[in-house]
Design a protein around this motif. Sequence first.
Motif, PDB file in Angstrom:
ATOM      1  N   PRO A  48       0.831  -1.217   0.000  1.00  0.00           N
ATOM      2  CA  PRO A  48       0.000   0.000   0.000  1.00  0.00           C
ATOM      3  C   PRO A  48       0.862   1.261   0.000  1.00  0.00           C
ATOM      4  N   GLY A  49       0.509   2.191  -0.853  1.00  0.00           N
ATOM      5  CA  GLY A  49       1.197   3.467  -0.911  1.00  0.00           C
ATOM      6  C   GLY A  49       2.427   3.494  -1.792  1.00  0.00           C
ATOM      7  N   ARG A  50       2.829   2.354  -2.342  1.00  0.00           N
ATOM      8  CA  ARG A  50       4.052   2.314  -3.156  1.00  0.00           C
ATOM      9  C   ARG A  50       3.882   3.092  -4.459  1.00  0.00           C
ATOM     10  N   THR A  51       2.791   2.876  -5.173  1.00  0.00           N
ATOM     11  CA  THR A  51       2.557   3.594  -6.433  1.00  0.00           C
ATOM     12  C   THR A  51       2.404   5.079  -6.174  1.00  0.00           C
ATOM     13  N   MET A  52       1.691   5.435  -5.138  1.00  0.00           N
ATOM     14  CA  MET A  52       1.522   6.848  -4.801  1.00  0.00           C
ATOM     15  C   MET A  52       2.861   7.466  -4.411  1.00  0.00           C
ATOM     16  N   GLY A  53       3.733   6.697  -3.786  1.00  0.00           N
ATOM     17  CA  GLY A  53       5.061   7.187  -3.441  1.00  0.00           C
ATOM     18  C   GLY A  53       5.894   7.502  -4.670  1.00  0.00           C
ATOM     19  N   ILE A  54       5.789   6.657  -5.696  1.00  0.00           N
ATOM     20  CA  ILE A  54       6.506   6.903  -6.949  1.00  0.00           C
ATOM     21  C   ILE A  54       5.959   8.143  -7.643  1.00  0.00           C
ATOM     22  N   VAL A  55       4.640   8.280  -7.673  1.00  0.00           N
ATOM     23  CA  VAL A  55       4.023   9.471  -8.276  1.00  0.00           C
ATOM     24  C   VAL A  55       4.448  10.725  -7.506  1.00  0.00           C
ATOM     25  N   ALA A  56       4.464  10.644  -6.188  1.00  0.00           N
ATOM     26  CA  ALA A  56       4.884  11.786  -5.372  1.00  0.00           C
ATOM     27  C   ALA A  56       6.340  12.127  -5.625  1.00  0.00           C
ATOM     28  N   PHE A  57       7.170  11.111  -5.825  1.00  0.00           N
ATOM     29  CA  PHE A  57       8.590  11.338  -6.106  1.00  0.00           C
ATOM     30  C   PHE A  57       8.766  12.127  -7.405  1.00  0.00           C
ATOM     31  N   VAL A  58       8.037  11.737  -8.443  1.00  0.00           N
ATOM     32  CA  VAL A  58       8.133  12.434  -9.729  1.00  0.00           C
ATOM     33  C   VAL A  58       7.604  13.860  -9.595  1.00  0.00           C
ATOM     34  N   LEU A  59       6.466  14.026  -8.929  1.00  0.00           N
ATOM     35  CA  LEU A  59       5.861  15.356  -8.787  1.00  0.00           C
ATOM     36  C   LEU A  59       6.674  16.283  -7.885  1.00  0.00           C
ATOM     37  N   SER A  60       7.500  15.714  -7.020  1.00  0.00           N
ATOM     38  CA  SER A  60       8.261  16.549  -6.095  1.00  0.00           C
ATOM     39  C   SER A  60       9.251  17.456  -6.820  1.00  0.00           C
ATOM     40  N   PHE A  61       9.615  17.111  -8.058  1.00  0.00           N
ATOM     41  CA  PHE A  61      10.528  17.953  -8.816  1.00  0.00           C
ATOM     42  C   PHE A  61       9.809  19.111  -9.510  1.00  0.00           C
ATOM     43  N   PHE A  62       8.519  18.957  -9.802  1.00  0.00           N
ATOM     44  CA  PHE A  62       7.793  19.946 -10.595  1.00  0.00           C
ATOM     45  C   PHE A  62       6.730  20.697  -9.791  1.00  0.00           C
ATOM     46  N   ALA A  63       6.018  19.995  -8.939  1.00  0.00           N
ATOM     47  CA  ALA A  63       4.947  20.594  -8.133  1.00  0.00           C
ATOM     48  C   ALA A  63       5.193  20.165  -6.687  1.00  0.00           C
ATOM     49  N   GLN A  64       6.002  20.949  -5.985  1.00  0.00           N
ATOM     50  CA  GLN A  64       6.473  20.538  -4.665  1.00  0.00           C
ATOM     51  C   GLN A  64       5.354  20.343  -3.659  1.00  0.00           C
ATOM     52  N   LEU A  65       4.364  21.195  -3.662  1.00  0.00           N
ATOM     53  CA  LEU A  65       3.290  21.078  -2.674  1.00  0.00           C
ATOM     54  C   LEU A  65       2.491  19.793  -2.885  1.00  0.00           C
ATOM     55  N   ILE A  66       2.163  19.486  -4.128  1.00  0.00           N
ATOM     56  CA  ILE A  66       1.417  18.252  -4.429  1.00  0.00           C
ATOM     57  C   ILE A  66       2.279  17.033  -4.114  1.00  0.00           C
ATOM     58  N   GLY A  67       3.559  17.081  -4.482  1.00  0.00           N
ATOM     59  CA  GLY A  67       4.475  15.979  -4.173  1.00  0.00           C
ATOM     60  C   GLY A  67       4.616  15.752  -2.684  1.00  0.00           C
ATOM     61  N   LEU A  68       4.650  16.845  -1.921  1.00  0.00           N
ATOM     62  CA  LEU A  68       4.755  16.731  -0.466  1.00  0.00           C
ATOM     63  C   LEU A  68       3.517  16.068   0.130  1.00  0.00           C
ATOM     64  N   ILE A  69       2.344  16.510  -0.296  1.00  0.00           N
ATOM     65  CA  ILE A  69       1.093  15.957   0.237  1.00  0.00           C
ATOM     66  C   ILE A  69       0.962  14.471  -0.120  1.00  0.00           C
ATOM     67  N   LEU A  70       1.195  14.133  -1.397  1.00  0.00           N
ATOM     68  CA  LEU A  70       1.093  12.730  -1.803  1.00  0.00           C
ATOM     69  C   LEU A  70       2.157  11.867  -1.129  1.00  0.00           C
ATOM     70  N   GLY A  71       3.341  12.415  -0.934  1.00  0.00           N
ATOM     71  CA  GLY A  71       4.404  11.672  -0.258  1.00  0.00           C
ATOM     72  C   GLY A  71       4.046  11.352   1.185  1.00  0.00           C
ATOM     73  N   ILE A  72       3.446  12.304   1.871  1.00  0.00           N
ATOM     74  CA  ILE A  72       3.037  12.067   3.265  1.00  0.00           C
ATOM     75  C   ILE A  72       1.940  11.015   3.321  1.00  0.00           C
TER      76      ILE A  72
END
Length: 154
Positions: A48-72
């Motif tokens: 659980p959360g592995r795919t969302m973690g990968i998506v958050a990792f990619v987004l963390s370079f372009f949209a930091q706020l969204i990447g941060l929320i999804l990563g948490i």
Amino acid sequence: MSGPLYEETTNMTDPQNSTPSNQPPAYQAPAYASAPPASPAAGSGPIPGRTMGIVAFVLSFFAQLIGLILGIIALVQSRKAGHKNGFALAAIIISVVLGIVGIIVGIVVFSLFMNASTDIYQQYLDNCSTGGSGYIEYMGEQIPCEQVDQGQLD
């Protein structure tokens, strides 16, 4: 050939003969240990959360706020299931670091822009009033006061 040598060789090859022979026992395969049991993670399904973690990792370079929320969210889901999620943790760290860098760069650019606009306004007040030179210097060029739109400076 009925001597003892003949009887001994017939005893060795005769399956009907039940008398023991001087022959070594037949080859037997060595006993191997059984295979270890399969690990529970291999067949337990997706983490659980592995795919969302990968998506958050990619987004963390372009949209930091969204990447941060999804990563948490991904990290919390993985921890509840008892798994580690390196991508989610990396997304959180990268999002925070790049967010702070972005804020610092934004402040520096804003302050430089404000200094430049204040300088042009001050030149306009000094040089375009009565008794001034009649020119404003902008990026190394002299602009006559008549070409400056007063509405943009106010």
